[in-house]
Each structure stands twice: as C-alpha cells, then as structure tokens.
Design a protein around this motif. Structure first.
Motif, PDB file in Angstrom:
ATOM      1  N   LEU A 179       0.817  -1.221   0.000  1.00 18.94           N
ATOM      2  CA  LEU A 179       0.000   0.000   0.000  1.00 18.94           C
ATOM      3  C   LEU A 179       0.849   1.268   0.000  1.00 18.94           C
ATOM      4  CD1 LEU A 179      -2.753  -1.055   2.568  1.00 18.94           C
ATOM      5  CD2 LEU A 179      -2.922  -1.026   0.071  1.00 18.94           C
ATOM      6  N   ARG A 180       2.157   1.112   0.163  1.00 21.00           N
ATOM      7  CA  ARG A 180       3.090   2.242   0.164  1.00 21.00           C
ATOM      8  C   ARG A 180       2.689   3.290   1.218  1.00 21.00           C
ATOM      9  NH1 ARG A 180       5.082   3.156  -6.060  1.00 21.00           N
ATOM     10  NH2 ARG A 180       5.449   0.949  -6.518  1.00 21.00           N
ATOM     11  N   HIS A 181       2.482   2.793   2.399  1.00 20.34           N
ATOM     12  CA  HIS A 181       2.052   3.674   3.487  1.00 20.34           C
ATOM     13  C   HIS A 181       2.559   3.109   4.808  1.00 20.34           C
ATOM     14  CE1 HIS A 181      -0.394   6.554   5.624  1.00 20.34           C
ATOM     15  NE2 HIS A 181      -0.893   5.591   6.363  1.00 20.34           N
ATOM     16  N   ARG A 182       3.031   3.975   5.699  1.00 21.22           N
ATOM     17  CA  ARG A 182       3.620   3.533   6.965  1.00 21.22           C
ATOM     18  C   ARG A 182       2.802   3.951   8.190  1.00 21.22           C
ATOM     19  NH1 ARG A 182       6.579   0.213   4.026  1.00 21.22           N
ATOM     20  NH2 ARG A 182       8.527   1.046   3.169  1.00 21.22           N
ATOM     21  N   TYR A 183       2.334   5.170   8.206  1.00 24.25           N
ATOM     22  CA  TYR A 183       1.806   5.768   9.432  1.00 24.25           C
ATOM     23  C   TYR A 183       0.661   4.967  10.049  1.00 24.25           C
ATOM     24  CZ  TYR A 183      -0.719   9.005  12.461  1.00 24.25           C
ATOM     25  OH  TYR A 183      -1.381   9.566  13.518  1.00 24.25           O
ATOM     26  N   ALA A 184      -0.351   4.613   9.250  1.00 20.37           N
ATOM     27  CA  ALA A 184      -1.529   3.928   9.800  1.00 20.37           C
ATOM     28  C   ALA A 184      -1.154   2.595  10.440  1.00 20.37           C
ATOM     29  CB  ALA A 184      -2.579   3.724   8.720  1.00 20.37           C
ATOM     30  N   PHE A 185      -0.194   1.891   9.850  1.00 22.26           N
ATOM     31  CA  PHE A 185       0.206   0.598  10.402  1.00 22.26           C
ATOM     32  C   PHE A 185       0.978   0.785  11.710  1.00 22.26           C
ATOM     33  CE2 PHE A 185      -0.570  -0.292   5.949  1.00 22.26           C
ATOM     34  CZ  PHE A 185      -1.301  -1.471   6.024  1.00 22.26           C
TER      35      PHE A 185
END
Length: 493
Positions: free
Chosen positions: A337-343
C-alpha cells in the motif's frame, strides 16, 4: 497514504519519477528487462537476508537468555538481591548506546563481512564467560562487554540491507530479518529448558550451561559467517559485473539526486542536525521499551500467573509465533500500500489495549491476562520494525543512512534501559509502574509517529511549491552531497 508515480523504463530520456517520487531526467539507457530484474532481487534475497536473520537471532538470544537463566537459579547462585537483576540488564545498554554511531562509521570503511563476523566472535566469547563467572560483579562486567560487542550488529545489518533494496521493497525484507528475533524469543525458552537439564554436568548448574552452549554456538556460527555475509553492492561477490551494474542502476533510480557519499563538515551538519532523526529516535524508543519488556520479563510474568517455570516457558512460545505472523503481515501490507503511518498506529493501539488490561489485572481472569500479553507483543512488533524502515526510507545517501541507523537504534535503546528498571521486584505480580510507564511510552511513540507524518507531508508540499529550489544554486559539489535535503527528494509517509 502517499501514492507515487512509478518510473517507466519504456520511455528512456523522458522526464519521469521513481517509485519514491523523485523527479529527475532518466538517462538514455536500455529499458530494464523485468525478468532479469526479478532474478536479481531473488538472488539478493537469498544472499542478504537469511544469513543476517540467523545471526541476529543468535545475537538476540545472547542478549535475552539472562531472563531464562533467571528462572533456572541465576540469582540464587550468584547471591543476587533486590534490584541486582535490573542492574545487570541496565549495564548492557551503556556501551550499546555509546558505540553504535562509531561502529556504523567503521563498517562504512571495513567490509561488512569482516566487521559483523568479528564482533560476533567476541560476544560469543563473552557469553561463554557469563556461564562460568562466579560472582555477581563478574556477571555485570560480562553484560557490559556484551553490550560493547553487540553495539554494531543491528544497526550494521539495517544499514547493509537498506543499500540493496528500493524503499518499498525494504519493509518486507527487514521484517523477515526482524521476525527471526521474534521467533528466537519463542524457541530460546525451549532451548533454555533443554540446556537446563544439563545441570550437574561438569559441576555446573543448568543456568550456566544456557550461557556456555549458546555462546559456543554463536562463536562457531560467527567464524563460518565470514564467508557468507555480503559486502556492499559495488563489491558484492555473489553478483556478476552485469548484475552489480543493474542493482546500482535501479537503486540510483530510486534515490535519484539524494546522495551523501562524503562526510565533510556540511554533510555532518545536515546529518546530525536533521529533525527527522530525533523524531525517529522518540518513535523507536517508545516502542523499543515494549520489545525489551516482553523479552526480559515475559517468562517471569507468565510464571507469576500461577504457572511453573517450565509451563511458563512453553506458554510463551505461541505468543512469539503470533507476534511474528502479525509482523510479517503488516510488512506485506505496508509495502504493497506504500504507506507507513496507519500501520505504526495500529500497533500502538493494539499494545495499548494489552497494557490497559494488565494494569487492571485484578479485575480480569488469568486467561484474559495471558491474552493481554499477546496484544502487547503483537502490537509492539507491528510498530517497532516500521519505525526503523520508515525513517530509513526518508534518508538519502550512504552516510546519511549510516548515521540515521546508528543514532535511531543507539539512542532508541534508552527504551531498553527504561525496561530494565521499571519492573520492580517488590511490585510483582502486578507491576503497576512497569505497565504504566510502558503504556505512556507506547503513546509517546504514537505521538512522535504523528508528528513525523505531518512534518513529512508539509515538507513535500513545500518542495512541490519550489520553496527548496534555492539549494540548487549551491556549489555543485555540495548539491551532489545534499542527501535527502535535495529539492527533488520526496518523503514517504
């Protein structure tokens, strides 16, 4: 979520952007053969990740096996009392924190295969010494030297892996490496139980054999590992000349103009004055306390639920397995998903629920408390590796990544110092200070992650508006050594 356009190799010479959002002119090169590229990545996966994972699992066992030895009579035999155990944990972190940055600067000058295997040989010897010491003072001295020898291993591995993979390829590979530590926590309990059965052999108690055998295993693996640990991509012997060129090309496309290959005075100011590194330290420190707390005290916590030492060791195994599975699943999703913050925040919330249950343990059943330990460990091991890779993703250049990895991991290990001292013996089995401080720190991590994400987003917007383009008028040699301060660099969040 930060979606980025993907570099198209089918249009050489056109203005494009790489996976990390770096706008630049793509040189007139032949399009990359995707089948060849996939084979190259698989080859890197086979040569880079497995050996480092195995060695790191041994490193972690040597660091935490004191928790298993405690259950087998360490404190009684060395006449330890009060907070002596906590002091023995604490002293490890003094050299571990102080020597991480110097070590990562040295590994840049020395072949990683030589440096990593050498320091591992040394801490294998120190671990054996812990098994034969006859006094508490001897144990403390050994723990100090264990921290000194291990200081360069984890940041060195992090730095080395980051030089082989693009930004959205790294989290999955790093979590595979990191999961080896989680699983080591599982089977170290079984191994310690089996080694403790050697009590009486050679006149040694069972806890001594835990240190002796595990230290000897580390020493032997370290000697052999010298021939299997990879060196920098430019000199990697497992790659052909053509493969090295392709690897360097795809990494260059990913980093574009974000280079820092010289550590001159201006580069040092940019590296050590970067606000991102200090926020990254707070992110890692907050969640690292949870990682160490569970490693050091899970066997003790479970035994105080009314179970025997053996049953506590066995029942800790599924906790580590669940943590490893959640760690790997989150890595797969965050890269895809190319995303870090939410995880990262998902892990913070999960661990927080576990801590809240443990703080209210007098009102809940033993089974619920046992379930809370699952939540704490799973949440911690979702967030902890993400904080490391996320910061590394937003660093540009050899030296910037080297300094970043060492500072974040080194100073972030104050979380280990805190974990060593908040589970006060006379507060067992409730540990209100231990759980309360850990809950506060996990939310410090969450707040730091939020500040980091907002800061990166705002900086990207400034660069899109051209507010950092003045840096391009600096002398050429400085522009070529700006690292992630280069106006073309885009941050990920």
């Amino acid at each position: 979520m930060c979606e980025k356009p993907v570099l198209s190799d089918s249009s050489p010479g056109s203005m494009s952007a790489s996976e990390d959002g770096l706008s630049h002119d793509v040189p007139h090169l032949e399009p990359i053969d995707r089948a060849v590229e996939k084979r190259l990545i698989r080859k890197c996966d086979l040569h880079v990740i497995p050996v480092l994972s195995l060695l790191y699992s041994l490193a972690f066992i040597d660091r935490i096996n004191i928790g298993n030895a405690r259950l087998q009579g360490l404190e009684k035999d060395l006449k330890m009392k009060g907070q002596d155990y906590n002091v023995a944990l604490f002293v490890f972190f003094i050299p571990y924190i102080l020597f991480e940055v110097p070590s990562n600067l040295l590994i840049r000058k020395i072949a990683p295969s030589t440096w990593l295997s050498s320091i591992m040989i040394l801490w294998g010897i120190v671990t054996v010494c812990m098994g034969v010491t006859q006094s508490y003072a001897g144990l403390v001295v050994c723990r100090f030297f264990l921290g000194l020898c291990e200081a360069g291993f984890f940041p060195g591995c992090m730095y080395l892996m980051s030089m082989y993979y693009r930004r959205y390829e790294l989290q999955w590979r790093f979590n595979l490496f990191f999961s080896a530590v989680i699983l080591a926590g599982a089977w170290s309990g079984l191994l310690a139980y089996a080694l403790a059965k050697m009590a009486g052999i050679g006149g040694y108690d069972g806890w001594r054999w835990i240190f002796i055998i595990e230290g000897l295993a580390t020493f032997l693996f370290a000697v052999v590992s010298r021939f299997f640990i990879v060196d920098w991509p430019e000199t990697a012997k497992f790659l052909s000349a053509e493969e090295r060129q392709l690897l360097i090309r795809r990494l260059s496309e990913d980093a574009a103009d974000a280079r820092m290959d010289r550590l001159d005075s201006k580069a040092r100011r940019r590296a050590f004055g970067d606000w991102k590194i200090y926020i990254g330290i707070l992110m890692y420190l907050g969640v690292n306390n949870t990682g160490y707390s569970t490693s050091f005290f899970t066997p003790t916590i479970l035994s105080e639920l009314g179970w025997t030492a053996v049953r506590a060791q066995v029942l800790s195994i599924p906790i580590y397995i669940v943590a490893a599975v959640t760690c790997l699943m989150s890595a797969l999703l965050t890269d895809r998903l190319r995303h870090r913050y939410a995880f990262a925040m998902l892990g913070v919330v999960t661990a927080s629920i576990g801590y809240i249950i443990l703080l209210a343990q007098e009102s809940v059943s033993v089974g619920t408390r046992y379930f809370a330990v699952y939540l704490v460990m799973a949440g911690g091991y979702i967030t902890q590796p993400i904080t490391l890779v996320w910061l590394s993703n937003n660093m540009g250049g050899h030296y910037k990544r080297s300094i970043n990895a060492a500072m974040q991991i080194g100073f972030g290990n104050f979380g280990g110092i805190i974990a060593s001292n908040i589970y006060v013996t006379n507060q067992r089995p409730r540990y209100p200070v231990g759980y309360g401080v850990s809950l506060a720190l996990i939310w410090m991590c969450g707040i730091a992650c939020t500040v980091f994400a907002i800061g990166l987003r705002l900086e990207n917007q400034r660069r899109e508006r051209g507010e950092r383009d003045a840096r391009l008028s600096l002398p050429r040699e400085e522009v070529e050594n700006l690292g992630d301060d280069h106006p073309n660099f885009r941050f990920t969040y």
